[in-house]
Design an enzyme around this catalytic site. Structure first.
Site, mmCIF file in Angstrom:
data_model
loop_
_atom_site.group_PDB
_atom_site.id
_atom_site.type_symbol
_atom_site.label_atom_id
_atom_site.label_comp_id
_atom_site.label_asym_id
_atom_site.label_seq_id
_atom_site.Cartn_x
_atom_site.Cartn_y
_atom_site.Cartn_z
ATOM 1 N N ASP A 61 0.873 -1.168 0.000
ATOM 2 C CA ASP A 61 0.000 0.000 0.000
ATOM 3 C C ASP A 61 0.910 1.217 0.000
ATOM 4 O OD1 ASP A 61 -1.682 2.134 0.531
ATOM 5 O OD2 ASP A 61 -2.849 1.083 2.052
ATOM 6 N N ASN A 88 2.873 5.767 -10.770
ATOM 7 C CA ASN A 88 1.647 5.690 -11.563
ATOM 8 C C ASN A 88 0.398 5.483 -10.707
ATOM 9 O OD1 ASN A 88 -0.095 4.881 -14.040
ATOM 10 N ND2 ASN A 88 -0.150 3.075 -12.724
ATOM 11 N N TYR A 154 -8.861 15.274 -6.856
ATOM 12 C CA TYR A 154 -7.923 14.557 -7.728
ATOM 13 C C TYR A 154 -7.171 15.534 -8.619
ATOM 14 C CZ TYR A 154 -6.501 11.614 -11.714
ATOM 15 O OH TYR A 154 -5.799 10.993 -12.718
ATOM 16 N N GLY A 155 -7.899 16.449 -9.266
ATOM 17 C CA GLY A 155 -7.249 17.426 -10.135
ATOM 18 C C GLY A 155 -6.265 18.285 -9.367
ATOM 19 N N ALA A 157 -4.690 17.457 -6.616
ATOM 20 C CA ALA A 157 -3.548 16.630 -6.239
ATOM 21 C C ALA A 157 -2.596 16.430 -7.419
ATOM 22 C CB ALA A 157 -4.026 15.280 -5.715
#
Length: 258
Positions: A61, A88, A154-155, A157
């Site tokens: 993790d 990734n 998300y964007g 980050a």
């Protein structure tokens, strides 16, 4: 003489390298002769292979400090070095910002920004001691360079990850190079979760100037280039892999006759 990328005897770690874009990246490095280590919380459904060569999987993790430290200790014990890392692992489910909980937002930032920083810190500690240093590639997103409704955290980050790469490229030079691959829409086995059925995927593809979504192999080729000797003097850069971007909406809304 043909230009060929040969990473034989190089050790590469691809986080989230077992499916989707990550699997495409793993295959690209395998094809270049590298020893490819993948890490994810679960192994691939099927082995990732190129010819008679396959990846080596490490269960980890990437958000867990102790698990990441243990993984790098295992890599060093088994291979003695780490030459390249491709950060990734990431992603986010669709959720409007006003409806998502603070915990949800924290988890998204943790996975998409803090985990790559953690992995990179561990890699840098090893690479700085190696004569040839190493390289780190961040897989980021066009969501970090335009509005990202439904995936706002998300964007944000991913925008932070691009900045992180450019900052660390200065801090960790000259031994370690860091670059970002800014990825647009990609067609994977999970495309239906983002774009719907085949008609939805085709409709999204029409918004891309190149006329199609990226493939995992497209992203893999870009990451491989940035890790290779061909990019020896490229650091702190962002490589756009988005098929030309998006057609501006005003062009379709305007009534002017051009």
């Amino acid at each position: 003489m043909a230009v060929e990328i040969d990473l034989s005897e190089q050790i590469v770690l691809v986080t989230g390298g077992v499916r989707g874009v990550g699997a495409g990246i793993s295959r690209a490095f395998l094809a270049a002769g590298a020893t490819v280590l993948t890490c994810a919380r679960r192994p691939a459904d099927e082995p990732i292979t190129v010819g008679d060569r396959s990846t080596e999987h490490l269960t980890c993790d990437v958000r867990d400090v102790d698990a990441v430290a243990a993984m790098f200790a295992e890599i060093l014990a088994g291979h003695g070095r780490i030459d390249h890392v491709v950060n990734n692992a990431g992603g986010a489910p669709f959720a409007m910002a006003d409806a998502a909980s603070p915990k949800f937002h924290a988890k998204i930032v943790e996975l998409n920004l803090l985990a790559p920083l953690l992995i990179s810190q561990q890699a840098n500690a090893v690479m700085q001691k190696q004569d040839a240093g190493g390289s780190i590639v961040m897989i980021t997103s066009v969501s970090g360079h335009r509005p990202s409704p439904g995936t706002a955290a998300y964007g944000a980050a991913k925008a932070g990850l691009d900045n992180l790469a450019s900052s660390l490229a200065v801090e960790w030079a000259p031994k370690v190079r860091l670059n970002s691959v800014v990825v647009g829409p990609v067609e994977t086995e999970l495309s239906h979760l983002h774009y719907g059925d085949a008609d939805g995927v085709a409709a999204v593809a029409k918004t891309v100037p190149m006329g199609r979504l990226a493939s995992p192999a497209d992203v893999g080729s870009a990451a491989l280039f940035l890790a290779s000797p061909l990019a020896a003097h490229i650091s702190g850069a962002t490589l756009l892999v988005h098929g030309g971007g998006e057609r501006p909406a005003f062009l379709d809304a305007a009534t002017a006759n051009h």
